[in-house]
Design an enzyme around this catalytic site. Structure first.
Site, PDB file in Angstrom:
ATOM      1  CG  ASP A  72       7.038 -24.529 -12.590  1.00  0.00           C
ATOM      2  OD1 ASP A  72       7.840 -23.572 -12.608  1.00  0.00           O
ATOM      3  OD2 ASP A  72       5.834 -24.403 -12.895  1.00  0.00           O
ATOM      4  CG  HIS A 101       6.624 -20.204 -12.428  1.00  0.00           C
ATOM      5  ND1 HIS A 101       6.130 -21.403 -12.879  1.00  0.00           N
ATOM      6  CD2 HIS A 101       5.750 -19.253 -12.853  1.00  0.00           C
ATOM      7  CE1 HIS A 101       5.000 -21.195 -13.553  1.00  0.00           C
ATOM      8  NE2 HIS A 101       4.746 -19.897 -13.555  1.00  0.00           N
ATOM      9  CG  ASN A 191      -0.115 -15.998 -18.867  1.00  0.00           C
ATOM     10  OD1 ASN A 191      -1.185 -16.530 -18.598  1.00  0.00           O
ATOM     11  ND2 ASN A 191       0.931 -16.057 -18.067  1.00  0.00           N
ATOM     12  CB  SER A 258       1.673 -20.260 -14.346  1.00  0.00           C
ATOM     13  OG  SER A 258       2.394 -20.248 -15.535  1.00  0.00           O
TER      14      SER A 258
END
Length: 386
Positions: A72, A101, A191, A258
């Site tokens: 990430d 994130h 998404n 996520s």
């Protein structure tokens, strides 16, 4: 070596979206100022933690010692609930998280409980490894591939990829390499929004063998933002969530596959700790079979159930086959009692009776014969001499 061949084939110009954003190229460079979105220290407990019933799960396992890699945007290792995690970087910008994130995802997986804080990770005793591949919302697939290879090299048993990208040979090879090393790869289904047009499958979630995760709301149904085109293994909480954030704070109202993926990566760590002999494919199968049941397109087997995943008895894993019936004994193996000889018993009985009669006769004869001789075998008469 396999890693060398993978990295040599990487094209650094291919773009991958990090937390499910449009595919827009960005340079892998650290922002001039590390300024993620502001957070708060006062938080409420999110429905996701309540729904997964983690305290009951922790009576069985907390994921002790299972290495979980988060591919990430880095990690804030100064966060009170994430201290001690290992932070690596393949971007050349340093391992810290200036986007947020990566810290959020890592926290959902393995944040340690803290007094008076209504948040904790799913597997708080897992061994957390952050591998930074991007500095912001988008990243390069070459960096992603390098990060996956790095995670395998560091001994990860679970790899979380909260990223959606297009199908790329380099990415496919990296995932195949991780799976061949018995790593559970957990990836976001992606998404979607009305502005995106027709959704397309997200990768690496669509590759065979990957545990693909969709997003669910409090009712257990797939969230509207969760990509239903990507093949989904299970759902997990992915709306209205509270997560850790850089600079020792938290943010609320987070949404996306996520974060749902992070919940399932935590469950995978719990299963690997509880059942260390299971292969990566068997771990995925266990999580799939113990989910709460599908509820439409894009839901896979339904909402992940951590307690069932670590406690359910699956016959094919735990019940040994019954031993084969023993071969029958040969006819002469056991000596049977001989049949009763009734003739011999009868003869012996008569002999005994005759012998007894003979004894009686001899006894009587020894008395009566001398008496008869004295009377010259005349019958006896009463004595009338008185």
């Amino acid at each position: 070596m396999v890693i060398g061949r993978i990295l040599a084939a990487v094209s650094l110009l291919t773009v991958v979206t990090a937390p499910a954003a449009p595919a827009v190229a960005s340079a892998a460079a650290e922002p001039e100022k590390c300024a993620p979105e502001r957070g708060t220290v006062k938080i409420a407990e999110s429905w996701g933690q309540k729904r997964l019933n983690l305290p009951d799960v922790w009576r069985l396992t907390k994921g002790f010692g299972v290495p979980v890699a988060v591919i990430d945007s880095g990690l804030d290792t100064t966060h009170p609930q994430l201290r001690g995690a290992r932070a690596e970087d393949v971007t050349g910008t340093g391992p810290r998280d200036c986007y947020g994130h990566g810290t959020a995802v890592a926290g959902i997986i393995a944040a340690v409980p803290r007094d008076r804080v209504l948040f904790s990770g799913v597997a708080p005793e897992a061994k957390l490894i952050s591998v930074k591949y991007t500095t912001g919302r988008e990243g390069q697939v070459g960096m992603l591939v390098q990060a996956i290879a790095k995670a395998v090299e560091l001994g990860a048993k679970v790899i979380n990829v909260s990223t959606q990208a297009a199908d790329q040979p380099d990415l496919s090879n990296a995932i195949a390499y991780a799976l061949s090393k018995d790593v559970v790869v957990v990836a976001a289904a992606g998404n979607v929004s009305k502005e995106d047009g027709s959704p397309v499958p997200a990768y690496p979630a669509s590759y065979p063998g990957v545990l693909s995760v969709g997003s669910a709301g409090p009712d257990g149904r797939r969230a509207d933002s969760s990509n239903s085109i990507t093949p989904v293994t299970v759902l997990a909480p992915g709306t209205d969530l509270t997560v850790p954030w850089p600079f020792q704070v938290y943010v609320e109202k987070r949404e996306g596959t996520s974060f749902a993926t992070a919940y399932v990566s935590g469950v995978a760590a719990l299963v690997r700790s509880r059942y260390p002999d299971l292969t990566q494919a068997e771990v995925v199968r266990r999580i799939e079979l113990t989910a709460d049941g599908r509820s439409g397109t894009g839901t896979g087997k339904g909402l992940v159930n951590p307690l069932q995943a670590v406690s359910a008895i699956l016959p094919s894993e735990t019940v040994a086959l019954a031993p084969p019936a023993p071969a029958p004994l040969p006819a002469d193996a056991i000596r049977h009692a001989p049949p009763e000889d009734t003739l011999s018993v009868s003869v012996a009985t008569w002999i005994a009776l005759l012998s007894l009669a003979a004894v009686v006769l001899v006894t009587l004869g020894s008395v009566t014969i001398p008496a008869g001789r004295r009377r010259r075998w005349q019958p006896g008469t009463p004595d009338n001499r008185s």
